[in-house]
Design an enzyme around this catalytic site. Structure first.
Site, mmCIF file in Angstrom:
data_model
loop_
_atom_site.group_PDB
_atom_site.id
_atom_site.type_symbol
_atom_site.label_atom_id
_atom_site.label_comp_id
_atom_site.label_asym_id
_atom_site.label_seq_id
_atom_site.Cartn_x
_atom_site.Cartn_y
_atom_site.Cartn_z
ATOM 1 N N ALA A 62 0.837 -1.191 0.000
ATOM 2 C CA ALA A 62 0.000 0.000 0.000
ATOM 3 C C ALA A 62 0.879 1.251 0.000
ATOM 4 O O ALA A 62 2.068 1.194 0.336
ATOM 5 C CB ALA A 62 -0.914 -0.003 1.218
ATOM 6 N N GLY A 108 -0.214 -4.774 1.114
ATOM 7 C CA GLY A 108 -1.444 -4.659 0.344
ATOM 8 C C GLY A 108 -1.383 -5.382 -0.988
ATOM 9 O O GLY A 108 -2.405 -5.852 -1.493
ATOM 10 N N GLU A 111 -2.261 -8.850 -0.170
ATOM 11 C CA GLU A 111 -3.687 -8.895 0.165
ATOM 12 C C GLU A 111 -4.535 -8.853 -1.104
ATOM 13 O O GLU A 111 -5.551 -9.553 -1.204
ATOM 14 C CB GLU A 111 -4.025 -7.740 1.104
ATOM 15 C CG GLU A 111 -3.434 -7.930 2.499
ATOM 16 C CD GLU A 111 -3.645 -6.741 3.410
ATOM 17 O OE1 GLU A 111 -4.234 -6.915 4.488
ATOM 18 O OE2 GLU A 111 -3.218 -5.611 3.038
ATOM 19 N N GLU A 131 3.985 -5.545 7.524
ATOM 20 C CA GLU A 131 3.472 -4.361 8.215
ATOM 21 C C GLU A 131 3.994 -4.205 9.642
ATOM 22 O O GLU A 131 4.206 -3.082 10.107
ATOM 23 C CB GLU A 131 1.932 -4.386 8.228
ATOM 24 C CG GLU A 131 1.287 -4.041 6.898
ATOM 25 C CD GLU A 131 1.101 -5.236 5.996
ATOM 26 O OE1 GLU A 131 0.392 -5.121 4.990
ATOM 27 O OE2 GLU A 131 1.688 -6.312 6.298
#
Length: 257
Positions: A62, A108, A111, A131
């Protein structure tokens, strides 16, 4: 489209993430992905979707810098829910979605890949949820999907250490279907997509619907809790320190506050 390119041929829609340098997932990129799905879903000439990344990565995660524009727990929780809802839509999408992962699928990016029905990887790809090294947690349902693929203990190790696994290891762990040399990945992804595209759209839709019955109520409870804790962690002192350290390219100092 600013961050995505897409086209379709032979009943296959190919969506390419194109956001240099690392194909980081911003809110704008995710909104574009949702818009592409809106176009693809009713198109009877498209039966399979293939997602890949431009350049060196599938997606390295992300957009951390974008997080600095948010400052409330509710704002972060809403961001988490936004990504969760999009990836839930992908996992329940009535047309098969294949992720072709090269370079790296981290945070992300992983994910996103885990919300696809099938994952193909290059042998040297790196897949992980790093993360915790930033003082934050996954927020797009990664804490719930990863254990479903690799088991609770391996998911714990991957998240606690923030260390990625290779494409070969991802296949061994059940996170990916097949691993190929870098120069053979996209060719094999297209071969698989063409094979699936020969099936009846009605049966593909039915199979996807039935596969998703395997998701328990606890999965959805966990996703809701993930969004709540995502907001809490991002507004903590450690969360702010981790993001600052990442942007400033230094080692973070966590205090547990």
């Amino acid at each position: 489209m600013e961050y995505l390119k897409w086209s379709h041929q032979d009943m296959i829609a190919t969506i390419t993430i194109d956001r240099p340098k690392a194909n980081a997932l911003s809110q704008g990129l995710l909104r574009e992905l949702s818009a592409v799905l809106d176009e693809v879903e009713p198109n009877r000439d498209i039966r399979v979707i293939l997602i890949r990344g431009e350049g060196r990565f599938f997606s390295a995660g992300a957009d951390i810098k974008e997080f600095t524009t948010l400052d409330t727990s509710e704002g972060f929780a809403n961001l988490s829910t936004f990504g969760q809802d999009l990836f839930e839509r992908m996992e329940t999408f009535p047309k098969p979605i294949i992720a072709a992962i090269h370079g790296a699928a981290l945070g992300g990016g992983l994910e996103l890949a885990m919300s696809c029905h099938i994952r193909l990887v290059s042998e040297n790809a790196k897949l992980g949820l790093p993360e915790l090294s930033l003082g934050i947690i996954p927020g797009f349902a990664g804490t719930q999907r990863l254990p479903r693929y690799v088991g609770k203990s391996m998911a714990a190790e991957m998240m606690f250490t923030s260390e990625p696994i290779t494409g070969v290891e991802a296949v061994q762990r059940g996170l990916a279907n097949h691993a190929y040399p870098d120069d053979e990945l996209f060719e094999n992804a297209n071969i698989l997509a063409k094979k699936i595209a020969q099936k009846s759209p009605l049966t593909l839709k039915a199979a996807i619907e039935l596969l998703n019955y395997s998701k328990s109520k606890e999965f959805y409870d966990g996703v809701k809790k993930e969004a709540e804790l995502f907001g809490h962690v991002f507004t903590s002192e450690d969360g702010k320190e981790g993001i600052s350290a990442f942007i400033e390219k230094r080692v973070p100092h966590f205090t547990g506050k």
